[in-house]
Design a protein around this motif. Structure first.
Motif, PDB file in Angstrom:
ATOM      1  N   ILE A 165       0.933  -1.079  -0.114  1.00  0.00           N
ATOM      2  CA  ILE A 165      -0.038   0.019  -0.155  1.00  0.00           C
ATOM      3  C   ILE A 165       0.777   1.131  -0.040  1.00  0.00           C
ATOM      4  N   CYS A 166       0.832   1.885  -1.087  1.00  0.00           N
ATOM      5  CA  CYS A 166       1.317   3.392  -1.049  1.00  0.00           C
ATOM      6  C   CYS A 166       2.964   3.221  -0.955  1.00  0.00           C
ATOM      7  N   ASN A 167       3.458   3.490   0.068  1.00  0.00           N
ATOM      8  CA  ASN A 167       5.001   3.188   0.224  1.00  0.00           C
ATOM      9  C   ASN A 167       5.504   1.879  -0.041  1.00  0.00           C
ATOM     10  N   GLY A 168       4.347   1.040   0.288  1.00  0.00           N
ATOM     11  CA  GLY A 168       4.643  -0.660   0.002  1.00  0.00           C
ATOM     12  C   GLY A 168       4.609  -0.802  -1.256  1.00  0.00           C
ATOM     13  N   PHE A 169       3.709   0.003  -2.087  1.00  0.00           N
ATOM     14  CA  PHE A 169       3.730  -0.121  -3.588  1.00  0.00           C
ATOM     15  C   PHE A 169       5.166   0.084  -4.293  1.00  0.00           C
ATOM     16  N   GLN A 170       5.569   1.159  -3.554  1.00  0.00           N
ATOM     17  CA  GLN A 170       6.706   1.713  -4.187  1.00  0.00           C
ATOM     18  C   GLN A 170       7.986   0.628  -3.859  1.00  0.00           C
ATOM     19  N   MET A 171       7.780  -0.035  -2.503  1.00  0.00           N
ATOM     20  CA  MET A 171       8.699  -1.028  -2.140  1.00  0.00           C
ATOM     21  C   MET A 171       8.727  -2.327  -3.108  1.00  0.00           C
TER      22      MET A 171
END
Lengths: 119, 232
Positions: free
Chosen positions: B84-90
């Motif tokens: 999710i969000c920063n997790g998507f970026q990771m």
């Protein structure tokens, strides 16, 4: 200590919102002859010990795998500090340990960038 | 079902994700970025936030965390993973999903309740939706512009790996209005908006029925739980 420089830019075809914002400010200052700004990153990697081609190759690999993301960025260059004008020459930098912009060069024979240097 | 939520230095929404998992009926398991241990969880959430201050690139340093070795291994073996969000970026930085996220084209941070269309229900996290269903969950990011090469984009579209698309407005300049994508297998899903902030009446987005009553995000977590029951 030797320093290796890595330069990374956002891919040319991508919108660079940072550069666009700066370009907009230039326009507002009346600097109309500057039509575009793109902003990238410069990494200065300090090496413990002498830097040789193997170290440069290792940094090149890191530049592609970690310092940049090939989906959104391009590695523009990987070179010894000095090659781009902060030191005298690649050979001199290699010999004395490299300099960076904020390196104290007192007591070394590293010259200032040659006149007419455009970097 | 036990769902792990990895906390990185600078994670903000790890507790919200744990809470969402609990409300959906599963057991949240707090995981730590510095460990090499998934504690036997059945699924994983990489939460939102600003890991490592967004230094280098959003999600880049976190994607090199010790636990990511196990996360990548589990994802490649089929474990459901939601970024999710920063997790998507990771996920993008770890190459678990295609594409990349760049600064919003507006140059500003965007925070709004965002309407989305569910484009794929064949992922581990979207089985409970109907195809084409329109949902509203919060969006809050500064670097949410999804980009990919023309070739990759065509493949994502062609293979049904575009999972969510922005409706009404494209808030960040994402190509093809893409809000979320999955890997080819469908077990790994990444999206910029935040389902974990729309799981409990009174704390979600406004709906025509009542203020803050939106709980569309709950279906993400309910879907993965339902899938584990069917698969068991």
């Amino acid at each position: 200590m030797p320093t290796i420089v890595v330069e990374v830019m956002p891919k040319a075809e991508l919108l660079d919102p940072q550069g666009k914002a700066v370009a907009g400010a230039l326009g507002r200052l009346g600097k109309d002859k500057f039509t575009g700004v793109r902003i990238g990153k410069r990494f200065e990697i300090t090496v413990d010990g002498p830097a040789d081609d193997a170290v440069l190759a290792e940094v090149q690999e890191l530049a592609e795998s970690m310092f940049s993301n090939s989906v959104i960025e391009d590695v523009i260059s990987v070179h010894y500090a000095g090659v781009d004008g902060f030191g005298a020459s690649a050979a001199a930098d290699f010999a004395v340990g490299n300099v960076t912009e904020d390196t104290d060069v007192t007591g070394t024979d590293v010259a200032t960038p040659p006149a007419g240097e455009t970097h | 079902m036990r769902i792990g939520v990895v906390t990185f230095p600078g994670s903000l929404d790890d507790r919200d994700a744990q809470r969402a998992i609990r409300i959906a009926g599963a057991e949240p398991v707090a995981l730590w970025h510095g460990d090499h241990d998934l504690h036997g969880v059945d699924a994983l959430v990489l939460p939102g936030g600003f890991s490592y201050g967004d230094y280098l690139r959003c999600g880049a340093i976190a994607s090199l965390s010790p636990i990511m070795t196990e996360v990548i291994d589990a994802a490649n073996k089929g474990m459901p993973v939601l970024g999710i969000c920063n997790g998507f970026q990771m996920l993008a930085e770890a190459h678990l999903v295609d594409g990349g996220l760049i600064r919003n084209d507006s140059g500003t941070f965007i925070c709004r309740d965002q309407r989305l269309r569910v484009e794929s229900t064949s992922t581990a996290w979207t089985g409970g939706f109907s195809t084409g269903q329109e949902i509203t969950i919060p969006l809050k990011n500064g670097e949410g512009g999804f980009i990919a090469s023309a070739e990759t984009l065509a493949r994502l579209e062609g293979e049904g790996q575009v999972v969510f698309r922005y409706l009404d407005v494209n808030p960040n300049g994402s190509l093809n209005d893409i809000a979320g994508v999955s890997n080819a297998r469908g077990n790994v899903v990444g999206l910029m908006p935040h389902p974990e902030h729309a799981v409990e009446p009174g704390f979600g987005p406004d709906t025509p029925a009542a203020m803050r009553s939106g709980i569309d995000g709950l279906t993400f977590f309910a879907s993965v739980i339902e899938r584990s029951l069917v698969g068991a």
